[in-house]
Design an enzyme around this catalytic site. Structure first.
Site, PDB file in Angstrom:
ATOM      1  N   ALA A  80      36.046  42.210  48.265  1.00 48.78           N
ATOM      2  CA  ALA A  80      34.638  42.212  47.886  1.00 48.78           C
ATOM      3  C   ALA A  80      33.776  43.290  48.537  1.00 48.78           C
ATOM      4  CB  ALA A  80      34.037  40.844  48.209  1.00 48.78           C
ATOM      5  N   PRO A 120      32.052  46.619  49.930  1.00 49.11           N
ATOM      6  CA  PRO A 120      30.750  46.270  50.494  1.00 49.11           C
ATOM      7  C   PRO A 120      29.822  45.503  49.558  1.00 49.11           C
ATOM      8  CG  PRO A 120      30.697  48.536  49.751  1.00 49.11           C
ATOM      9  CD  PRO A 120      32.089  48.023  49.474  1.00 49.11           C
ATOM     10  N   GLY A 121      30.319  45.064  48.394  1.00 53.32           N
ATOM     11  CA  GLY A 121      29.522  44.083  47.664  1.00 53.32           C
ATOM     12  C   GLY A 121      28.890  44.512  46.353  1.00 53.32           C
ATOM     13  N   ASP A 163      37.221  39.800  52.160  1.00 51.08           N
ATOM     14  CA  ASP A 163      37.677  41.151  52.452  1.00 51.08           C
ATOM     15  C   ASP A 163      38.285  41.118  53.844  1.00 51.08           C
ATOM     16  OD1 ASP A 163      36.894  43.995  50.932  1.00 51.08           O
ATOM     17  OD2 ASP A 163      37.546  44.214  53.008  1.00 51.08           O
ATOM     18  N   ASP A 210      42.585  38.119  55.330  1.00 53.35           N
ATOM     19  CA  ASP A 210      43.597  38.821  54.547  1.00 53.35           C
ATOM     20  C   ASP A 210      43.799  38.007  53.266  1.00 53.35           C
ATOM     21  OD1 ASP A 210      45.886  39.804  53.398  1.00 53.35           O
ATOM     22  OD2 ASP A 210      47.018  39.922  55.280  1.00 53.35           O
ATOM     23  N   CYS A 239      40.419  51.941  40.524  1.00 53.12           N
ATOM     24  CA  CYS A 239      39.833  53.238  40.172  1.00 53.12           C
ATOM     25  C   CYS A 239      40.910  54.311  40.297  1.00 53.12           C
ATOM     26  CB  CYS A 239      38.604  53.557  41.020  1.00 53.12           C
ATOM     27  SG  CYS A 239      38.888  53.462  42.788  1.00 53.12           S
TER      28      CYS A 239
END
Lengths: 180, 318
Positions: free
Chosen positions: B126, B128-129, B149, B176, B246
């Protein structure tokens, strides 16, 4: 807001004394009706770490929290209400977000220039303050911009020549300066 | 494939040769257009926080500050910034939590997840959000969202962003993700935006043209296989999993989905997106399940956003 490497909290429900400190902290800025609305149907958890952190949980989040077996050391949960320091709650920036001109009567209004200064973490001289609440010297006040948006809070102080000055206590610029 | 062509393209565009070889195999005649696209500027996009302000009002306020904005087609609460005089992260509106600077492609991943306020949702990687706060926004701050995270440093950013963006329905755990099944959670929806080599970010970070090796791709793929098994375990029957990266690498995308189809009770379903290229069915001669064609790939040269892969899966009833 506490952040960084020591951030591990153990959670307990709020005691009656905690609740008193929370309400007194909120009452600096919000009237009791709005406090009641804020706390309605919420569970209050106290996170014990380097400081005492106060969180509000909705029913759904409380249910998730309870279901997490032994994994009950969240890094963050629900609404971060603030930190209890000494006798009173110091409200978080999140609470500033929930307030507006309609819900607050204890606020100063900053000029556009003052808004920028305040968000840089600076104190404000009287020429940057458009509206001052009556009889609030030496107490905490919210700081708003001319749109009625809460930018943080500070303490009004009277200087030796009688001039009023606002000492910055917490402002939204924290998110850039220290938020990570 | 001509070695000279590989060398020439690697020199011209500044890539490691193995990457050029792979792009020529994957994209054939379009490879040069693909490489040129990676060198073009991608406009920044912002997501209006509808928990705090109406998109139209935010648009007006930012335009008054000198930003030129246009609404992102298909996401009416997102804007593409075509020009602006100062950083998007330095406005009062930013500090008030009125918007998040977020890539368009990652917004689509959350749109495909389509989270609801009545649900229990997990965002597995997650911090930095960006996507966590987006999920909370679509859930209208209701229901419950577990954001996890492993990175201590990134969790700090997550916490700050949750507060700034006025999110109230998140339980953030630093853990984890491999341990998530031990929590006993059963989610309606899971977003696994997996850690990856990040090739798709080359337009924003050109140093990635030379900083990743094939070994890195294999290492990330091993992590991704572990995570998608975990995602399947914490998902309710009939629940939805969105897997995204990505990266352009099929080893981190279609091959992970194919692995999941073989090892977990999951099936691929339509993303509902009407644009994007289909998944690659036989990358480098390795044949995948036909259903990977339902995944969507985004390329800078075609879609004017960073490279991204999105696949939607459902847990099959036992």
């Amino acid at each position: 807001m506490q952040t960084g490497k020591d951030h591990r909290l153990t959670f307990d429900s709020a005691s009656p004394l905690d609740l008193k400190k929370i309400i007194e902290g909120l009452e600096q800025f919000i009237d009791s009706e709005d406090i009641e609305l804020l706390l309605k149907d919420k569970h209050i958890l106290i996170g014990h770490g380097r400081r005492l952190e106060v969180y509000l949980l909705s029913k759904s989040l409380w249910s998730l929290y309870k279901s997490l077996r032994e994994w009950r050391h969240p890094y963050f949960i629900g609404i971060f209400l603030g930190e209890i320091r000494g006798k009173i709650l110091k409200p978080s920036l999140h609470i500033c977000h929930r307030l507006s001109a309609e819900t607050v009567d204890n606020a100063v209004v900053a000029t556009p220039k003052g808004e920028q200064q305040f968000l840089y973490g600076k104190n404000l001289e009287s020429n940057h303050l458009l509206k001052l609440p009556k009889d609030n010297v030496n107490s905490e006040v919210l700081v708003m911009n001319q749109r009625g948006e809460v930018l943080g809070y500070g303490i009004l102080e009277k200087e030796s020549r009688g001039k009023i000055k606002l000492r910055n206590r917490k402002d939204l610029g924290w998110y850039l300066r220290r938020g990570g | 494939m001509s070695g000279k062509r590989v060398q020439r393209l690697a020199r011209r565009f500044g890539y490691l040769e193995y990457m050029i070889e792979r792009y020529l195999t994957l994209f054939g005649e379009e490879a040069e257009a693909f490489l040129e696209g990676n060198d073009r500027h991608i406009p920044k996009t912002i997501r209006c926080n509808t928990l705090a302000i109406e998109p139209q009002l935010l648009g007006k306020r930012l335009e008054m500050k000198g930003f030129d904005l246009e609404v992102v087609q298909g996401i009416d609460y997102a804007f593409r910034m075509t020009s602006g005089e100062f950083p998007l992260g330095a406005t009062t509106e930013y500090l008030l939590g009125y918007y998040f600077v977020q890539s368009q492609a990652s917004m689509w991943a959350v749109e495909v997840l389509n989270p609801k306020g009545s649900e229990v949702v997990v965002d597995m990687c997650a911090a930095p959000g960006g996507k966590t706060t987006h999920i909370a926004q679509l859930m209208e701050n209701s229901g419950a969202l577990l954001a996890t995270d492993i990175s201590r440093k990134r969790m700090r950013g997550l916490r700050s962003n949750l507060s700034r963006m006025r999110v109230e329905n998140v339980l953030a755990l630093r853990v984890d993700a491999a341990h998530l099944p031990e929590t006993g959670i059963q989610a309606d929806k899971v977003l696994l935006d997996a850690p990856c080599t990040g090739e798709g970010l080359i337009p924003l970070q050109p140093e990635r043209k030379r900083s990743r090796t094939l070994k890195d791709v294999e290492t990330m793929a091993a992590v991704q296989r572990k995570l998608i098994v975990v995602a399947s375990k914490i998902l309710k029957e009939d629940g939805t999993l969105v897997y995204s990266t990505c990266s352009f690498a099929p080893e981190e995308n279609e091959e992970i989905v194919n692995f999941a189809l073989q090892n977990c009770p999951l099936r691929v379903v339509d993303t509902g997106l009407v644009f994007g290229d289909p998944g690659i069915r036989a990358p480098f001669g390795r044949v995948m399940d036909d259903s990977v064609l339902n995944a969507r790939r985004f390329y800078p040269y075609k879609h004017k956003m960073e490279g991204f892969f999105i696949c939607k899966l459902e847990k099959i009833t036992a």
